[in-house]
Design a protein around this motif. Structure first.
Motif, PDB file in Angstrom:
ATOM      1  N   HIS A 219      -3.589 -32.494   7.693  1.00 17.32           N
ATOM      2  CA  HIS A 219      -4.169 -33.738   8.177  1.00 17.32           C
ATOM      3  C   HIS A 219      -3.156 -34.873   8.179  1.00 17.32           C
ATOM      4  O   HIS A 219      -3.439 -35.944   8.728  1.00 17.32           O
TER       5      HIS A 219
ATOM      6  N   LEU B  82     -14.228 -37.026   0.892  1.00 23.24           N
ATOM      7  CA  LEU B  82     -14.838 -36.635   2.164  1.00 23.24           C
ATOM      8  C   LEU B  82     -13.873 -36.797   3.329  1.00 23.24           C
ATOM      9  O   LEU B  82     -13.833 -35.955   4.236  1.00 23.24           O
ATOM     10  N   SER B  83     -13.093 -37.879   3.332  1.00 17.56           N
ATOM     11  CA  SER B  83     -12.156 -38.089   4.431  1.00 17.56           C
ATOM     12  C   SER B  83     -11.061 -37.025   4.433  1.00 17.56           C
ATOM     13  O   SER B  83     -10.672 -36.509   5.488  1.00 17.56           O
TER      14      SER B  83
ATOM     15  N   SER C   1     -12.678 -33.730   5.619  1.00 12.21           N
ATOM     16  CA  SER C   1     -12.943 -33.728   7.058  1.00 12.21           C
ATOM     17  C   SER C   1     -11.650 -33.639   7.854  1.00 12.21           C
ATOM     18  O   SER C   1     -11.581 -32.939   8.879  1.00 12.21           O
TER      19      SER C   1
ATOM     20  N   THR D  65     -10.449 -30.092   7.660  1.00 15.80           N
ATOM     21  CA  THR D  65     -11.314 -29.222   8.459  1.00 15.80           C
ATOM     22  C   THR D  65     -10.985 -29.316   9.940  1.00 15.80           C
ATOM     23  O   THR D  65     -10.860 -28.296  10.649  1.00 15.80           O
ATOM     24  N   LEU D  66     -10.833 -30.532  10.453  1.00 19.63           N
ATOM     25  CA  LEU D  66     -10.511 -30.707  11.868  1.00 19.63           C
ATOM     26  C   LEU D  66      -9.137 -30.147  12.200  1.00 19.63           C
ATOM     27  O   LEU D  66      -8.941 -29.546  13.267  1.00 19.63           O
TER      28      LEU D  66
ATOM     29  N   THR E  22     -14.655 -24.633  13.248  1.00 19.29           N
ATOM     30  CA  THR E  22     -15.007 -25.584  12.187  1.00 19.29           C
ATOM     31  C   THR E  22     -15.789 -24.891  11.083  1.00 19.29           C
ATOM     32  O   THR E  22     -15.549 -25.128   9.894  1.00 19.29           O
TER      33      THR E  22
ATOM     34  N   VAL F 243     -14.525 -24.264   7.112  1.00 17.63           N
ATOM     35  CA  VAL F 243     -15.294 -24.706   5.945  1.00 17.63           C
ATOM     36  C   VAL F 243     -15.696 -23.529   5.074  1.00 17.63           C
ATOM     37  O   VAL F 243     -15.708 -23.622   3.841  1.00 17.63           O
TER      38      VAL F 243
END
Length: 295
Positions: free
Chosen positions: A33, A118-119, A122, A125-126, A149, A153
């Motif tokens: 990320h 959470l950020s 996410s 994950t993306l 996705t 997860v």
């Protein structure tokens, strides 16, 4: 599962400290990320600006743990004696400010921590779903992105169920060690060394990242129970990162014919100023280049 790591840290604190430092510092550049941010930059100038901003933010973030440690030692020294030093983040606002202000600041810190979790989740994950959609699944449509996705997860969720007793701090250090051992050598050599070859890159990632992953797996399984070998497996970055670099260099030197064509031009584009490179190519790299060149 947390006892062997804590015991090894007490036996060899200096090695554990440097192993964690190398893993977190070098592993940051390989996190998906973080790397994916460069793919959203419209041109080289924006990518360089993003790099400087991100490095500044990460540097500022790494200044906060020592500050919290100093405040914790000053206002709550008993936490270190009871083995609950990680609670200083939530306890300090009440001890320093107290009253409603301390409670509000503590609630803000707790909310910020969950938002960060959470950020990060996410973003990872993306990033992983995008890689699966582009390179693994047969098509690149929205339907397969949704499937990717779910896969991105499901696998970490299953792994977390198997190692749920591992402390978050230890799990983060192990994950950063794998990232530092695989992507860090690839990014550094791929950007700064024109002799890197595809076989060398693959071999280095397999040797460095694979050895770190095996060490992480053995640590999560509680093997071995103690001793020098356990310390080497619990904090593998000190030897797995050099192994990745060395493997990439040796294999690349052994396969010089596999250097991709146009490597020198690509590296020049990486390092030359955007306007200068545009002038060499005979055209602007992006709309702002002519204005900078005239200035």
């Amino acid at each position: 599962m947390s006892t062997p790591l804590a015991h090894a840290r007490q036996e060899r604190p200096l090695y554990a400290t440097y192993g964690l430092i190398v893993a977190t510092f070098l592993g940051t550049m390989g996190l998906p990320h973080v790397v994916v941010r460069f793919y959203t930059s419209p041109h080289g100038v924006a990518a360089r600006r993003t790099t400087v901003v991100v490095l500044g933010l990460i540097g500022a973030f790494y200044l906060l743990p020592p500050v919290y440690g100093a405040f914790g030692r000053l206002y709550a020294p008993e936490l270190a004696l009871t083995g609950q030093a990680d609670a200083a983040v939530l306890v300090l606002p009440h001890l320093v400010i107290g009253g409603v202000g301390g409670n509000l600041l503590g609630a803000l810190l707790a909310g910020g921590a969950f938002a960060a979790f959470l950020s990060t989740a996410s973003g990872l994950t993306l990033a992983v779903a995008g890689v699966l959609t582009q390179d693994v699944l047969p098509t690149r449509g929205v339907r397969h992105f949704r499937l990717a996705t779910l896969l991105a997860v499901a696998v970490p969720l299953a792994a977390s169920a198997l190692v749920g007793g591992l402390p978050v701090a230890d799990a983060v250090g192990l994950a950063f060690a794998v990232s530092a051992s695989s992507f860090c050598p690839l990014l550094v050599l791929g950007i700064w060394w024109r002799g890197l070859t595809p076989p060398g890159a693959v071999a280095g990632m397999v040797a460095g990242g694979g050895s770190a992953l095996l060490a992480v797996t053995a640590t999560m399984a509680g093997l071995p129970g103690g001793g020098p070998l356990h310390a080497l497996l619990a904090w593998p970055a000190l030897w797995s990162v050099p192994l990745g670099f060395l493997t990439m260099i040796l294999v690349s030197l052994a396969t010089p014919a596999r250097i991709p064509a146009g490597t020198a031009a690509i590296l020049a584009r990486f390092h030359l100023p955007e306007a200068l490179y545009a002038g060499q190519r005979g055209g602007p790299a992006h709309p702002a280049a002519p204005r900078r060149a005239q200035a």
